[in-house]
Motif scaffolding. Structure first.
Motif, PDB file in Angstrom:
ATOM      1  N   ARG A 166       0.840  -1.202   0.000  1.00  0.00           N
ATOM      2  CA  ARG A 166       0.000   0.000   0.000  1.00  0.00           C
ATOM      3  C   ARG A 166       0.876   1.254   0.000  1.00  0.00           C
ATOM      4  O   ARG A 166       1.746   1.417   0.849  1.00  0.00           O
ATOM      5  CB  ARG A 166      -0.895  -0.009   1.244  1.00  0.00           C
ATOM      6  CG  ARG A 166      -1.941   1.065   1.180  1.00  0.00           C
ATOM      7  CD  ARG A 166      -2.842   1.035   2.393  1.00  0.00           C
ATOM      8  NE  ARG A 166      -3.687   2.225   2.397  1.00  0.00           N
ATOM      9  CZ  ARG A 166      -4.493   2.540   3.383  1.00  0.00           C
ATOM     10  NH1 ARG A 166      -4.589   1.742   4.425  1.00  0.00           N
ATOM     11  NH2 ARG A 166      -5.223   3.638   3.335  1.00  0.00           N
ATOM     12  N   PRO A 167       0.665   2.140  -0.974  1.00  0.00           N
ATOM     13  CA  PRO A 167       1.536   3.326  -1.037  1.00  0.00           C
ATOM     14  C   PRO A 167       1.193   4.357   0.043  1.00  0.00           C
ATOM     15  O   PRO A 167       0.056   4.411   0.514  1.00  0.00           O
ATOM     16  CB  PRO A 167       1.253   3.881  -2.433  1.00  0.00           C
ATOM     17  CG  PRO A 167      -0.106   3.387  -2.793  1.00  0.00           C
ATOM     18  CD  PRO A 167      -0.321   2.101  -2.068  1.00  0.00           C
ATOM     19  N   TYR A 231       5.473   5.641  -3.119  1.00  0.00           N
ATOM     20  CA  TYR A 231       4.454   6.467  -3.786  1.00  0.00           C
ATOM     21  C   TYR A 231       3.946   5.733  -5.028  1.00  0.00           C
ATOM     22  O   TYR A 231       4.731   5.114  -5.752  1.00  0.00           O
ATOM     23  CB  TYR A 231       5.059   7.818  -4.191  1.00  0.00           C
ATOM     24  CG  TYR A 231       5.454   8.628  -2.977  1.00  0.00           C
ATOM     25  CD1 TYR A 231       4.616   9.612  -2.466  1.00  0.00           C
ATOM     26  CD2 TYR A 231       6.651   8.362  -2.316  1.00  0.00           C
ATOM     27  CE1 TYR A 231       4.971  10.330  -1.325  1.00  0.00           C
ATOM     28  CE2 TYR A 231       7.006   9.065  -1.172  1.00  0.00           C
ATOM     29  CZ  TYR A 231       6.159  10.049  -0.673  1.00  0.00           C
ATOM     30  OH  TYR A 231       6.494  10.741   0.459  1.00  0.00           O
ATOM     31  N   LEU A 232       2.628   5.812  -5.238  1.00  0.00           N
ATOM     32  CA  LEU A 232       2.036   5.241  -6.457  1.00  0.00           C
ATOM     33  C   LEU A 232       1.847   6.382  -7.457  1.00  0.00           C
ATOM     34  O   LEU A 232       1.068   7.308  -7.213  1.00  0.00           O
ATOM     35  CB  LEU A 232       0.684   4.586  -6.146  1.00  0.00           C
ATOM     36  CG  LEU A 232      -0.024   3.945  -7.349  1.00  0.00           C
ATOM     37  CD1 LEU A 232       0.711   2.694  -7.811  1.00  0.00           C
ATOM     38  CD2 LEU A 232      -1.472   3.585  -7.010  1.00  0.00           C
ATOM     39  N   LEU A 233       2.589   6.328  -8.558  1.00  0.00           N
ATOM     40  CA  LEU A 233       2.440   7.336  -9.611  1.00  0.00           C
ATOM     41  C   LEU A 233       1.487   6.777 -10.662  1.00  0.00           C
ATOM     42  O   LEU A 233       1.732   5.705 -11.219  1.00  0.00           O
ATOM     43  CB  LEU A 233       3.787   7.672 -10.241  1.00  0.00           C
ATOM     44  CG  LEU A 233       4.913   8.088  -9.287  1.00  0.00           C
ATOM     45  CD1 LEU A 233       6.149   8.499 -10.073  1.00  0.00           C
ATOM     46  CD2 LEU A 233       4.477   9.233  -8.366  1.00  0.00           C
ATOM     47  N   VAL A 255       6.576  -1.309 -12.156  1.00  0.00           N
ATOM     48  CA  VAL A 255       5.300  -1.265 -12.877  1.00  0.00           C
ATOM     49  C   VAL A 255       4.349  -2.283 -12.233  1.00  0.00           C
ATOM     50  O   VAL A 255       4.705  -3.454 -12.075  1.00  0.00           O
ATOM     51  CB  VAL A 255       5.502  -1.592 -14.383  1.00  0.00           C
ATOM     52  CG1 VAL A 255       4.168  -1.638 -15.120  1.00  0.00           C
ATOM     53  CG2 VAL A 255       6.432  -0.565 -15.020  1.00  0.00           C
ATOM     54  N   VAL A 256       3.142  -1.825 -11.852  1.00  0.00           N
ATOM     55  CA  VAL A 256       2.181  -2.726 -11.186  1.00  0.00           C
ATOM     56  C   VAL A 256       0.828  -2.787 -11.899  1.00  0.00           C
ATOM     57  O   VAL A 256      -0.018  -3.608 -11.567  1.00  0.00           O
ATOM     58  CB  VAL A 256       1.970  -2.341  -9.700  1.00  0.00           C
ATOM     59  CG1 VAL A 256       3.225  -2.618  -8.885  1.00  0.00           C
ATOM     60  CG2 VAL A 256       1.517  -0.884  -9.558  1.00  0.00           C
ATOM     61  N   GLU A 257       0.628  -1.912 -12.865  1.00  0.00           N
ATOM     62  CA  GLU A 257      -0.674  -1.896 -13.542  1.00  0.00           C
ATOM     63  C   GLU A 257      -0.536  -1.206 -14.888  1.00  0.00           C
ATOM     64  O   GLU A 257       0.257  -0.281 -15.044  1.00  0.00           O
ATOM     65  CB  GLU A 257      -1.673  -1.116 -12.671  1.00  0.00           C
ATOM     66  CG  GLU A 257      -3.064  -1.047 -13.242  1.00  0.00           C
ATOM     67  CD  GLU A 257      -3.804   0.162 -12.704  1.00  0.00           C
ATOM     68  OE1 GLU A 257      -4.118   1.066 -13.500  1.00  0.00           O
ATOM     69  OE2 GLU A 257      -4.059   0.229 -11.497  1.00  0.00           O
ATOM     70  N   LYS A 284       9.799   4.002  -4.865  1.00  0.00           N
ATOM     71  CA  LYS A 284      10.244   3.893  -3.470  1.00  0.00           C
ATOM     72  C   LYS A 284      11.312   4.947  -3.239  1.00  0.00           C
ATOM     73  O   LYS A 284      12.350   4.943  -3.896  1.00  0.00           O
ATOM     74  CB  LYS A 284      10.786   2.483  -3.191  1.00  0.00           C
ATOM     75  CG  LYS A 284      11.148   2.273  -1.723  1.00  0.00           C
ATOM     76  CD  LYS A 284      10.834   0.860  -1.259  1.00  0.00           C
ATOM     77  CE  LYS A 284      11.104   0.570   0.216  1.00  0.00           C
ATOM     78  NZ  LYS A 284      11.173   1.632   1.161  1.00  0.00           N
ATOM     79  N   ALA A 285      11.002   5.871  -2.328  1.00  0.00           N
ATOM     80  CA  ALA A 285      11.966   6.935  -2.029  1.00  0.00           C
ATOM     81  C   ALA A 285      13.162   6.343  -1.284  1.00  0.00           C
ATOM     82  O   ALA A 285      13.042   5.340  -0.570  1.00  0.00           O
ATOM     83  CB  ALA A 285      11.296   8.013  -1.189  1.00  0.00           C
ATOM     84  N   LYS A 286      14.311   6.982  -1.470  1.00  0.00           N
ATOM     85  CA  LYS A 286      15.534   6.495  -0.816  1.00  0.00           C
ATOM     86  C   LYS A 286      15.378   6.603   0.709  1.00  0.00           C
ATOM     87  O   LYS A 286      14.667   7.473   1.208  1.00  0.00           O
ATOM     88  CB  LYS A 286      16.732   7.319  -1.301  1.00  0.00           C
ATOM     89  CG  LYS A 286      16.984   7.112  -2.796  1.00  0.00           C
ATOM     90  CD  LYS A 286      18.117   7.958  -3.322  1.00  0.00           C
ATOM     91  CE  LYS A 286      18.217   7.890  -4.846  1.00  0.00           C
ATOM     92  NZ  LYS A 286      18.431   6.549  -5.373  1.00  0.00           N
TER      93      LYS A 286
END
Length: 581
Positions: A166-167, A231-233, A255-257, A284-286
């Motif tokens: 979950r983002p 984060y989900l972009l 890539v998820v979708e 995913k942020a550092k």
């Protein structure tokens, strides 16, 4: 005994009230079991907008550019009232929404509806069935989608999780184009001269060109992230005429979708996204805030013979430095080095093909890939360019685009009305060719006669027919990638390759287990793609190239899917406010 008798009238009274409520307010009663009804109002109006140091009046929804975000859950019903306050005719298409038995709400002008004229309004009424993810809406008449577009975010049903972590936050990233000229003038001039239209002046991210253009530093989208968070972009390509490569400096994306269908997750530095496609990626942020800011950039993937807008749009990824005070943080950010991503060369077909081949359906128990295993109807369509006679044009010819050498002529009556009321005579014919009218080396030396034919032709399909369609690019005038979009359906991309499709050898290699499920697919430049879909949605469904210039030139056709036998397999009659031609 007596007590039962006296309760009976009260029971019947309650039953009558319940039935009456269901009749008057179906959505409210259904809401308890399925989704809810969401109301939106779209006022189409002019708005002055400044980009690249120039102010122009553009057509917008509610004065916003890009337009407002639509948020719904799977199972929700949407009622979107579109009121037209501008001089242009308007329609809106809900791109990728299946529109099951709600073809009247699909939106392409003169296909499912006549346009909404000045001073008129129309309520688009549809339910989101079995879909969740990112889609988008856009104008579907002439070139008005240059400024009329916005995201559609479909959340899963309440309590249903994503099949990925979950983002922390979800951010739409919508790519577009910016013209200094009026886009209606651009296409009208091209139509009169018979040549290619002018290119856009910039690409945009969330309506802003970004710092790599002259006079555009302040018009830059900034994404602030917290270290260690995901984060989900929600990436959307709403550009008129350009496929795009996208990358974020020093960051990997998962890539998820794709096109509102979950895919097997894979990591990549580069995303290819064609007009009409959407792609959800996890960023995913550092773990620790780096002493740098990062460019998120997009530039074209272009394979055709024509010139194109060879510029780069960029946004900025900034880390929140949690320890520093806000004022220090601001000063620090100004001095931080800005790292740029390395984007592929504009014609990197190898990389494009590699990226596309990684997209696979989840094909899990929860999210099965229902690929048609047997095929009822097979079609072979060539897609590409050609020429047509044109009295006022140079050389007395103009560039045309066609499918099986038929360049589509837009009717003046909406096809769906003609079909529903059985009045197709003079509107369309049902003789669209199943195969090209003549065979030639499609990706080799073009034939001597490159003249196309014209017509408003459709293919008629029986309800629930399973269809296999091979789309073959041609090298007439020049081989080129074509993002083909099919309305009303998702389809499975079961195979693709370069050169000419070989009907004896290639089908043996088809993926019938976990192919990508999409609504828009790139036909490879100098190659072919094979798709399968089930014609389970009665109505008239547009299929066209999502490069607007090719649609204007005629690279489009329609499928008519007849009603099935059962009541829930028939298209209901049109709504009373359906616009008239």
């Amino acid at each position: 005994m007596g007590s039962c008798a006296c309760k009976a009238p009260a029971f019947f009274k309650a039953l009558v009230i319940a039935l009456f409520a269901f009749w008057i307010f179906p959505e409210r009663v259904v809401a308890k079991h399925g989704g809810i009804t969401r109301h939106y109002k779209f006022d189409i109006k002019l708005q002055n907008v400044t980009r690249l140091c120039q102010t122009k009046s553009i057509v917008t929804v509610n004065g916003q550019f890009p337009g407002p975000r639509i948020i719904a859950r799977e199972g929700d019903r949407l009622l979107i009232k579109v009121a037209n306050h501008v001089q242009n005719n308007i329609t809106i298409h809900w791109h990728g929404i299946r529109q099951l038995r709600s073809g009247w709400a699909d939106g392409p002008a003169y296909i499912t509806q006549c346009p909404i004229q000045t001073g008129q309004s129309y309520v688009y009424n549809f339910t989101i069935t079995g879909q969740r993810g990112t889609l988008f809406w856009h104008a579907h008449i002439s070139w008005l989608r240059a400024t009329l577009y916005g995201p559609i975010v479909i959340l899963p049903k309440k309590g249903v999780p994503y099949p990925f972590p979950r983002p922390h936050k979800e951010v739409p990233i919508i790519f577009g184009e910016w013209w200094k000229a009026d886009t209606e003038t651009v296409i009208n001039q091209a139509t009169q001269t018979g040549g290619a239209p002018n290119n856009s002046d910039a690409f945009t991210i969330n309506g802003l060109p970004g710092p790599l253009y002259n006079c555009s530093g302040k018009d830059t989208f900034k994404l602030k992230v917290k270290p260690g968070r995901t984060y989900l972009l929600r990436l959307i390509n709403a550009a008129l005429n350009d496929e795009l490569f996208f990358s974020i400096a020093n960051h990997t994306l998962t890539v998820v979708e794709a096109d509102a269908i979950y895919v097997k997750p894979f990591k990549t530095n580069i995303v290819l996204i064609t007009p009409g496609q959407t792609t959800n990626v996890l960023l995913k942020a550092k773990a620790k805030a780096p002493n740098a800011t990062f460019l998120m950039a997009a530039r074209p993937y272009a394979t055709g013979p024509a010139s194109f807008d060879n510029t780069t749009t960029a946004a900025i990824l900034e880390y929140e430095h949690l320890s520093a005070s806000t004022s220090k943080n601001k000063n620090k950010n100004n001095k931080l080095p800005l790292l740029k991503p390395s984007l592929p060369v504009f014609n990197d077909t190898t990389l494009a093909t590699k990226f596309v081949s990684k997209i696979r359906s989840l094909a899990s128990a929860k999210f099965p890939a229902k690929v048609p295993q047997k095929v009822d109807r097979k079609f072979f369509f060539t897609v590409g360019l050609g020429i047509l006679p044109c009295a006022q044009c140079a050389n007395n010819t103009r560039v045309a685009a066609s499918i099986n050498n038929v360049s589509f002529v837009q009717p003046t009556t909406a096809l769906l009305q003609a079909h529903f009321f059985n009045k197709s005579k003079g509107v369309y014919t049902t003789d669209f060719p199943t195969n090209p009218p003549f065979k030639f080396n499609y990706t080799g030396t073009p034939p001597k006669n490159i003249m196309a034919t014209t017509g408003t032709k459709v293919v008629v399909l029986p309800f629930n027919a399973s269809v296999e369609l091979v789309l073959q690019d041609t090298s007439i005038i020049g081989a080129e990638s074509h993002p083909l979009h099919l309305h009303g359906f998702n389809f499975f991309v079961v195979g693709q390759g370069f050169g000419n499709f070989n009907s004896k050898k290639d089908p043996a290699k088809f993926n019938l287990i976990d192919p990508a499920e999409r609504n828009t697919v790139g036909v490879p430049s100098g190659g072919w793609v094979a798709i399968r879909f089930l014609a389970d949605n009665p109505g008239v469904w547009f299929m066209h190239c999502h490069l607007e210039v090719h649609t204007s030139w005629g690279l489009k056709m329609a499928w008519v899917v007849n009603d099935g036998k059962k009541p829930n397999q028939k298209l209901p009659p049109p709504p009373s406010d359906l616009p008239k031609c």
